[in-house]
Design a protein around this motif. Structure first.
Motif, mmCIF file in Angstrom:
data_model
loop_
_atom_site.group_PDB
_atom_site.id
_atom_site.type_symbol
_atom_site.label_atom_id
_atom_site.label_comp_id
_atom_site.label_asym_id
_atom_site.label_seq_id
_atom_site.Cartn_x
_atom_site.Cartn_y
_atom_site.Cartn_z
ATOM 1 N N CYS A 149 -22.575 -1.352 37.996
ATOM 2 C CA CYS A 149 -21.441 -0.207 36.176
ATOM 3 C C CYS A 149 -20.074 0.517 36.594
ATOM 4 C CB CYS A 149 -22.131 -0.875 34.682
ATOM 5 S SG CYS A 149 -23.496 0.648 35.137
ATOM 6 N N CYS B 135 -26.551 -1.728 32.645
ATOM 7 C CA CYS B 135 -26.924 -2.832 33.000
ATOM 8 C C CYS B 135 -27.529 -3.469 33.003
ATOM 9 C CB CYS B 135 -25.319 -2.409 34.206
ATOM 10 S SG CYS B 135 -26.016 -2.121 35.946
ATOM 11 N N CYS C 232 -31.075 0.662 35.736
ATOM 12 C CA CYS C 232 -29.749 1.109 35.298
ATOM 13 C C CYS C 232 -30.046 0.473 33.430
ATOM 14 C CB CYS C 232 -28.370 0.581 35.971
ATOM 15 S SG CYS C 232 -26.747 1.361 34.795
ATOM 16 N N CYS D 140 -24.566 4.414 39.205
ATOM 17 C CA CYS D 140 -24.165 3.079 38.908
ATOM 18 C C CYS D 140 -24.218 1.651 39.889
ATOM 19 C CB CYS D 140 -24.771 2.366 37.567
ATOM 20 S SG CYS D 140 -25.377 0.950 38.104
HETATM 21 ZN ZN LIG Z 1 -24.904 -0.152 35.669
#
Ligand SMILES: [Zn+2]
Length: 242
Positions: A226, A202, A199, A223
């Motif tokens: 996050c 994050c 991702c 995600c």
């Molecule tokens: Zn993330």
């Protein structure tokens, strides 16, 4: 690609641009201030040199006054020579005049030195005045350029805001709420790209199954860590960004 996902990606891009412009506009007063620094420095340098020149002029006037007084005193001494009776008195008197003239000579030398120094400082003042004028012109041009940039940014904000608004209207209420919530709680980044199974919001690696699902871009997926909305950029786009 999922239509809502496509809208979210575009929306994030537009809102990101609006954030960048807003940040630039916040920096605007600092940019103007920074552009004005060289002018301030030149002003300070000129003021210091001008102060030096003023001090020299005062010193010179004091020395000129001193010189006049010494000349008057020598004239007085000379006038008294006729009143003297003895040769001894006369010799002492001559010696006094000689001494007074020597002292006057020293003051004259100092005065000449002062005049030389004054000339040099006057030249420095003229040069610094020219430099100040050059810097003022540069600053004026820079200020005009910054103002034009500011106006261009305002126009862009208007245009991009309208585009953003139009896209937001096309979002399903649920997605819109999620997007807005993530925008405010995730430093403005609600929609992040997936890159090498990670991702980009994050920077954490996701489960292979989730990665595989996100790559299809068929659903709104988030995600694990996050909770940002994730998408897989088309190969062309990814190459462009890298
Ligand atoms: Zn993330």
């Amino acid at each position: 690609m999922n239509e809502q996902l496509a809208i979210l990606i575009q929306l994030q891009d537009l809102d990101g641009r609006l954030d960048a412009i807003a940040e630039k506009r916040r920096q605007f007063p600092h940019a103007v201030e920074a552009a004005g620094k060289p002018v301030e420095e030149a002003q300070a340098a000129l003021a210091a040199t001008q102060g030096e020149l003023d001090a020299l002029n005062r010193d010179r006037r004091a020395k000129e006054q001193d010189l006049q007084e010494r000349e008057a005193r020598i004239d007085k001494l000379r006038a008294r020579a006729g009143d003297l009776k003895s040769n001894k008195e006369y010799q002492a008197h001559l010696f006094e005049i000689e001494l007074a003239q020597q002292e006057k000579g020293t003051v004259e030398e100092r005065l000449l030195e002062l005049m030389d120094r004054t000339e040099a400082i006057q030249k420095a003042v003229r040069e610094q005045e020219e430099q100040l004028a050059v810097r003022r012109r540069t600053f004026d041009a820079e200020r005009v350029r910054l103002q034009a940039e500011q106006q261009a940014m305002e126009a862009e904000v208007e245009r991009v805001s309208a585009e953003s608004k139009a896209l937001t209207d096309r979002l399903a209420p649920g997605h819109r709420q999620t997007y807005e919530y993530l925008r405010t709680t995730r430093k403005g980044l609600a929609v992040a790209a997936l890159k090498n199974g990670t991702c980009q919001g994050c920077r954490l690696s996701l489960q292979p199954q989730l990665v595989a699902d996100i790559r299809k871009n068929e659903k709104i997926l988030t995600c694990t860590y996050c909770h940002r909305i994730l998408f897989s950029p088309p190969p062309g786009l990814e190459a462009q960004k890298a």
